[in-house]
Design a protein around this motif. Structure first.
Motif, PDB file in Angstrom:
ATOM      1  N   ALA A   1      -6.469   4.757   1.933  1.00  0.00           N
ATOM      2  CA  ALA A   1      -5.834   3.483   1.606  1.00  0.00           C
ATOM      3  C   ALA A   1      -5.483   2.714   2.874  1.00  0.00           C
ATOM      4  O   ALA A   1      -5.697   1.495   2.958  1.00  0.00           O
TER       5      ALA A   1
ATOM      6  N   LYS B   1       1.478   9.382  -5.687  1.00  0.00           N
ATOM      7  CA  LYS B   1       1.472  10.770  -5.204  1.00  0.00           C
ATOM      8  C   LYS B   1       2.558  11.597  -5.890  1.00  0.00           C
ATOM      9  O   LYS B   1       2.313  12.724  -6.341  1.00  0.00           O
TER      10      LYS B   1
ATOM     11  N   ASP C   1      -9.439  10.936  -5.223  1.00  0.00           N
ATOM     12  CA  ASP C   1      -8.372  10.503  -4.314  1.00  0.00           C
ATOM     13  C   ASP C   1      -8.849   9.413  -3.363  1.00  0.00           C
ATOM     14  O   ASP C   1      -8.160   8.412  -3.156  1.00  0.00           O
TER      15      ASP C   1
ATOM     16  N   ILE D   1      -6.866   0.909  -3.625  1.00  0.00           N
ATOM     17  CA  ILE D   1      -5.477   0.525  -3.363  1.00  0.00           C
ATOM     18  C   ILE D   1      -5.366  -0.219  -2.037  1.00  0.00           C
ATOM     19  O   ILE D   1      -4.637  -1.214  -1.921  1.00  0.00           O
TER      20      ILE D   1
ATOM     21  N   THR E   1       0.932   3.911  -3.033  1.00  0.00           N
ATOM     22  CA  THR E   1       0.362   5.230  -2.755  1.00  0.00           C
ATOM     23  C   THR E   1       1.365   6.341  -3.018  1.00  0.00           C
ATOM     24  O   THR E   1       1.062   7.321  -3.721  1.00  0.00           O
ATOM     25  N   TYR E   2       2.563   6.200  -2.481  1.00  0.00           N
ATOM     26  CA  TYR E   2       3.531   7.289  -2.619  1.00  0.00           C
ATOM     27  C   TYR E   2       4.135   7.356  -4.008  1.00  0.00           C
ATOM     28  O   TYR E   2       4.523   8.435  -4.475  1.00  0.00           O
TER      29      TYR E   2
ATOM     30  N   GLY F   1      -3.799   8.652   1.118  1.00  0.00           N
ATOM     31  CA  GLY F   1      -3.105   7.672   1.944  1.00  0.00           C
ATOM     32  C   GLY F   1      -3.906   7.261   3.171  1.00  0.00           C
ATOM     33  O   GLY F   1      -3.877   6.094   3.576  1.00  0.00           O
TER      34      GLY F   1
ATOM     35  N   MET G   1       0.821  -1.214   0.000  1.00  0.00           N
ATOM     36  CA  MET G   1       0.000   0.000   0.000  1.00  0.00           C
ATOM     37  C   MET G   1       0.852   1.258   0.000  1.00  0.00           C
ATOM     38  O   MET G   1       0.620   2.187  -0.783  1.00  0.00           O
TER      39      MET G   1
ATOM     40  N   GLY H   1      -7.925   5.548  -3.356  1.00  0.00           N
ATOM     41  CA  GLY H   1      -7.269   5.092  -2.133  1.00  0.00           C
ATOM     42  C   GLY H   1      -7.941   3.860  -1.544  1.00  0.00           C
ATOM     43  O   GLY H   1      -7.266   2.936  -1.080  1.00  0.00           O
TER      44      GLY H   1
END
Length: 268
Positions: free
Chosen positions: A170, A148, A215, A222, A144-145, A167, A140, A219
């Motif tokens: 998620a 981003k 978003d 994810i 996620t990053y 985040g 995750m 999220g």
């Protein structure tokens, strides 16, 4: 008399000569022993299984739909845009702001521990549950990053350009999915409670003007996908002992009006 016997004998020869081709065709079929052990249970071979019934498809179809919708509405796209959703949300909550979303992301994991300590048997044992959590968190966070820093979506409040995906959302849906998987055989309400908390986190992120609808939807996808991939790629190698077995929880009173609980664990 001799003529009569000869006539009867000739007739019998004609009858048997007419039946001989038919008798020649009826031969015993030898038993086929070359394939008798290929499918003893009568189960269809894996090659005939429908693709939409596979574990991978069932594990990815819902999160893929969520991530796809998030990508579809990303950066103002879609039939119901981020700006329209943000406008409607702040019509309902024009001034409400809270930091509760920073706390709620941990609540599904607290539920996981509390239910286990209460003695409810989970799907995985202690070590495997922790390994699945660690693996899901790694998937995750990496996903996620990476998104981003590659999408550079500006947050609704303009604070930075790390908006897509959420985040917080998620994280909450990853934990909720693990709770659901671990205790769904006992009761679906554990998962319903965890997913309700995760949905609240997503809503609060939009109410606090920290994220767009794209978003939080992405999220959520994810988070669920990370959980499913962690389970699909995991092999239990430390037995099947439940993380709640041999653990007891009881109310306690410590004097001076101080209530509490006692936790006992019997090692094996």
């Amino acid at each position: 008399m001799r003529t009569f016997l000869l006539t009867r004998y000739a007739a019998l020869l004609l009858v048997f000569s007419g039946m001989s081709p038919a008798l020649a065709q009826v031969k015993p079929v030898p038993a086929d022993t070359t394939h008798k052990f290929e499918n003893p249970a009568g189960v269809s071979p894996p090659g005939n299984a429908k693709w939409y019934k596979s574990k991978l498809f069932r594990a990815t179809v819902i999160p893929a739909a969520l991530i796809g919708y998030g990508a579809y509405t990303f950066n103002g796209g879609g039939f119901y845009t981020n700006q329209e959703a943000n406008r409607d949300i702040h019509k309902l909550f024009p001034t409400y702001r809270t930091k509760l979303d920073n706390i709620l992301i941990l609540v599904p994991y607290l539920e996981l521990g509390a239910v286990a300590l209460a003695g409810v048997e989970s799907h995985s044992d202690r070590i495997n549950t922790l390994l699945i959590i660690a693996k899901g968190e790694a998937i995750m966070l990496a996903t996620t990053y990476a998104l981003k820093y590659s999408t550079h979506e500006t947050r609704p409040d303009g604070s930075d350009n790390l908006s897509f995906p959420s985040g917080h959302t998620a994280q909450a849906f990853l934990a909720a999915s693990i709770v659901h998987t671990e205790f769904r055989d006992k009761s679906q309400w554990y998962g319903i409670g965890a997913y309700t908390i995760a949905t609240s986190v997503a809503a609060l992120r939009m109410i606090n003007t920290k994220h767009w609808q794209s978003d939080v939807v992405a999220g959520a996808g994810i988070g669920i996908l990370s959980s499913h991939l962690a389970y699909l790629s995991h092999r239990n190698r430390w037995g099947r002992k439940s993380i709640g077995r041999d653990v007891g929880v009881a109310p306690a009173y410590f004097g001076n009006g101080t209530p509490g609980v006692t936790i006992s664990w019997r090692a094996r």
